[in-house]
Design a protein around this motif. Sequence first.
Motif, PDB file in Angstrom:
ATOM      1  N   PHE A  82     -13.942  22.304  -3.566  1.00 13.83           N
ATOM      2  CA  PHE A  82     -14.396  23.619  -2.851  1.00 13.83           C
ATOM      3  C   PHE A  82     -16.232  23.588  -3.601  1.00 13.83           C
ATOM      4  N   THR A  83     -16.911  24.630  -3.618  1.00 13.94           N
ATOM      5  CA  THR A  83     -18.265  24.575  -3.818  1.00 13.94           C
ATOM      6  C   THR A  83     -18.236  25.707  -5.178  1.00 13.94           C
ATOM      7  N   ALA A  84     -19.656  25.854  -6.039  1.00 16.55           N
ATOM      8  CA  ALA A  84     -20.077  26.989  -6.740  1.00 16.55           C
ATOM      9  C   ALA A  84     -20.761  27.942  -6.479  1.00 16.55           C
ATOM     10  N   MET A  85     -20.561  28.549  -5.479  1.00 12.10           N
ATOM     11  CA  MET A  85     -21.756  29.682  -5.438  1.00 12.10           C
ATOM     12  C   MET A  85     -21.989  30.873  -6.359  1.00 12.10           C
ATOM     13  N   LEU A  86     -23.643  30.167  -6.252  1.00 16.01           N
ATOM     14  CA  LEU A  86     -23.820  31.475  -7.378  1.00 16.01           C
ATOM     15  C   LEU A  86     -24.961  32.110  -7.237  1.00 16.01           C
ATOM     16  N   TYR A  87     -25.942  32.773  -7.634  1.00 20.43           N
ATOM     17  CA  TYR A  87     -26.623  33.776  -6.504  1.00 20.43           C
ATOM     18  C   TYR A  87     -27.150  34.175  -7.724  1.00 20.43           C
ATOM     19  N   PRO A  88     -29.043  34.121  -7.450  1.00 23.27           N
ATOM     20  CA  PRO A  88     -29.869  34.989  -8.858  1.00 23.27           C
ATOM     21  C   PRO A  88     -30.263  36.296  -7.874  1.00 23.27           C
ATOM     22  N   HIS A  89     -30.638  37.485  -8.775  1.00 20.58           N
ATOM     23  CA  HIS A  89     -30.750  38.529  -7.938  1.00 20.58           C
ATOM     24  C   HIS A  89     -32.295  38.948  -8.395  1.00 20.58           C
ATOM     25  N   LYS A  90     -32.847  37.471  -9.194  1.00 20.56           N
ATOM     26  CA  LYS A  90     -34.076  38.135  -9.775  1.00 20.56           C
ATOM     27  C   LYS A  90     -35.109  36.793 -10.312  1.00 20.56           C
ATOM     28  N   PRO A  91     -36.525  37.442 -10.576  1.00 19.58           N
ATOM     29  CA  PRO A  91     -36.582  36.050 -10.281  1.00 19.58           C
ATOM     30  C   PRO A  91     -36.745  35.505 -11.794  1.00 19.58           C
ATOM     31  N   GLY A  92     -36.457  34.279 -11.979  1.00 19.44           N
ATOM     32  CA  GLY A  92     -36.326  33.312 -13.112  1.00 19.44           C
ATOM     33  C   GLY A  92     -34.781  32.555 -13.542  1.00 19.44           C
ATOM     34  N   MET A  93     -34.173  33.735 -12.763  1.00 18.11           N
ATOM     35  CA  MET A  93     -32.877  33.147 -12.933  1.00 18.11           C
ATOM     36  C   MET A  93     -32.563  31.882 -12.500  1.00 18.11           C
ATOM     37  N   ALA A  94     -32.793  31.781 -11.152  1.00 18.15           N
ATOM     38  CA  ALA A  94     -32.494  30.552 -10.050  1.00 18.15           C
ATOM     39  C   ALA A  94     -32.280  28.816 -10.597  1.00 18.15           C
ATOM     40  N   ARG A  95     -33.602  28.770 -12.037  1.00 10.70           N
ATOM     41  CA  ARG A  95     -33.488  27.213 -12.005  1.00 10.70           C
ATOM     42  C   ARG A  95     -32.299  27.298 -13.231  1.00 10.70           C
ATOM     43  N   TRP A  96     -32.162  28.600 -14.310  1.00 11.11           N
ATOM     44  CA  TRP A  96     -30.907  28.873 -15.444  1.00 11.11           C
ATOM     45  C   TRP A  96     -29.382  28.061 -14.354  1.00 11.11           C
ATOM     46  N   LEU A  97     -29.632  29.361 -13.202  1.00 17.03           N
ATOM     47  CA  LEU A  97     -28.348  28.641 -12.983  1.00 17.03           C
ATOM     48  C   LEU A  97     -27.747  27.419 -12.344  1.00 17.03           C
ATOM     49  N   ASN A  98     -29.480  26.939 -11.628  1.00 14.11           N
ATOM     50  CA  ASN A  98     -29.411  25.639 -11.105  1.00 14.11           C
ATOM     51  C   ASN A  98     -28.441  23.882 -12.406  1.00 14.11           C
ATOM     52  N   GLY A  99     -29.319  24.661 -13.174  1.00 14.55           N
ATOM     53  CA  GLY A  99     -28.643  23.742 -14.553  1.00 14.55           C
ATOM     54  C   GLY A  99     -27.360  24.288 -15.181  1.00 14.55           C
ATOM     55  N   TRP A 100     -27.053  25.402 -15.038  1.00 11.68           N
ATOM     56  CA  TRP A 100     -25.545  25.255 -15.716  1.00 11.68           C
ATOM     57  C   TRP A 100     -24.562  24.854 -14.244  1.00 11.68           C
ATOM     58  N   ALA A 101     -25.291  24.899 -12.889  1.00 10.48           N
ATOM     59  CA  ALA A 101     -24.111  24.450 -11.781  1.00 10.48           C
ATOM     60  C   ALA A 101     -24.231  22.882 -11.698  1.00 10.48           C
ATOM     61  N   ALA A 102     -25.422  22.280 -12.187  1.00 10.46           N
ATOM     62  CA  ALA A 102     -25.362  20.493 -12.340  1.00 10.46           C
ATOM     63  C   ALA A 102     -24.182  20.317 -13.437  1.00 10.46           C
ATOM     64  N   ASP A 103     -24.363  20.642 -14.707  1.00 10.43           N
ATOM     65  CA  ASP A 103     -23.310  21.148 -16.188  1.00 10.43           C
ATOM     66  C   ASP A 103     -22.000  21.366 -15.164  1.00 10.43           C
ATOM     67  N   PHE A 104     -21.767  21.562 -14.225  1.00 11.80           N
ATOM     68  CA  PHE A 104     -20.301  21.748 -13.675  1.00 11.80           C
ATOM     69  C   PHE A 104     -19.702  21.393 -13.023  1.00 11.80           C
ATOM     70  N   ALA A 105     -20.797  20.897 -12.229  1.00 12.11           N
ATOM     71  CA  ALA A 105     -20.940  20.101 -11.189  1.00 12.11           C
ATOM     72  C   ALA A 105     -20.194  17.846 -11.961  1.00 12.11           C
ATOM     73  N   ARG A 106     -20.634  18.163 -13.189  1.00 13.01           N
ATOM     74  CA  ARG A 106     -20.448  17.157 -13.885  1.00 13.01           C
ATOM     75  C   ARG A 106     -19.441  17.026 -14.869  1.00 13.01           C
ATOM     76  N   ARG A 107     -18.790  18.018 -15.059  1.00 14.52           N
ATOM     77  CA  ARG A 107     -17.223  18.274 -15.800  1.00 14.52           C
ATOM     78  C   ARG A 107     -15.817  18.116 -14.369  1.00 14.52           C
ATOM     79  N   THR A 108     -16.636  18.805 -12.903  1.00 13.04           N
ATOM     80  CA  THR A 108     -15.761  19.242 -12.120  1.00 13.04           C
ATOM     81  C   THR A 108     -16.054  17.831 -10.953  1.00 13.04           C
ATOM     82  N   PRO A 109     -15.946  17.314 -10.510  1.00 14.39           N
ATOM     83  CA  PRO A 109     -15.584  16.357  -9.976  1.00 14.39           C
ATOM     84  C   PRO A 109     -15.386  16.634  -8.145  1.00 14.39           C
ATOM     85  N   ASP A 110     -14.038  17.383  -8.044  1.00 16.01           N
ATOM     86  CA  ASP A 110     -13.561  17.996  -6.856  1.00 16.01           C
ATOM     87  C   ASP A 110     -14.916  18.825  -6.237  1.00 16.01           C
TER      88      ASP A 110
END
Length: 299
Positions: A82-110
């Motif tokens: 499955f995926t972790a669909m996440l999205y920014p609604h303003k500038p400066g948010m995407a990089r932070w979300l990407n950091g969270w998503a990378a960590d989530f993928a590391r602890r959620t192998p599927d």
Amino acid sequence: MSPPGTGVSEEAGEIRRFWTGLGLPGLIDVHTHFMPERVLHKVWDYFDTNGSLIGGLEWPITYRTAEAERTALLRAFGVRAFTAMLYPHKPGMARWLNGWAADFARRTPDCLHTATLYPEPDVETYVREAVAAGARVFKAHVQVGAYDPADERLRRAWGALAEAGIPVVIHCGSGPAPGKHTGPGPIARVLARHPRLRLIVAHMGMHEYEDFLGLAERYDQVRLDTTMAFTDFVEDLAPFPRRALPRLAALGDRVLLGTDFPNIPYPYLHQLRALERLGLGPDWLRAVCHDNAAELFGL
């Protein structure tokens, strides 16, 4: 079908019978939402207020549970990836979300490592960083982000994703409520520049189903996901034209299962039954519910 807490095991059993009956090893869902809890709770709050971006609709969240419970539930359903669909609604948010998503993928192998983007000066840099870090799919939300996907600031980022062959799930249709840059026109301009970009149009392009079928027919790397399409909830709002079913059948190798879990106002099983009742046959269902995504992501 019963929501969590009153019939989870029953629903899981029905879902497993669905995919085992098709001879599949499970399901692959390319459109599920996982994001930082405080962000997700803000999303849920928006749904609770029947906000304008959801057309002012009554939209109860069926699977409003903690993150660990939601991942366990997908596994109980037999969702292999499955995926972790996440999205920014303003500038400066995407990089932070990407950091969270990378960590989530590391602890959620599927979970397929997911990333996102927004039109801003450093977008190409952090898109390339996410790809280098192992991102396998991106999410773009033209409606919520209120940006033109053909914005010049995104040109090199789209090019990088096309070059890397990374699929992008993009909400660019005008459902459930239109935005300034939704509809087939803006994203068609992106595809004219980047014809090899692997776009997965969310929600089958609701409401402009036939226009987005046309883009998939024109560009062989354009795919569509089934998220909420064909369900009773959406058929009341924006019915899929039955005259287009032969075109949908012909594109059976480029339609992927998506559900919007957990942010759906009905049980997960209903999405699967809605696909089944289209009457396009077991081969089409096998491809949509598993095989197309398995091939795309090398699973």
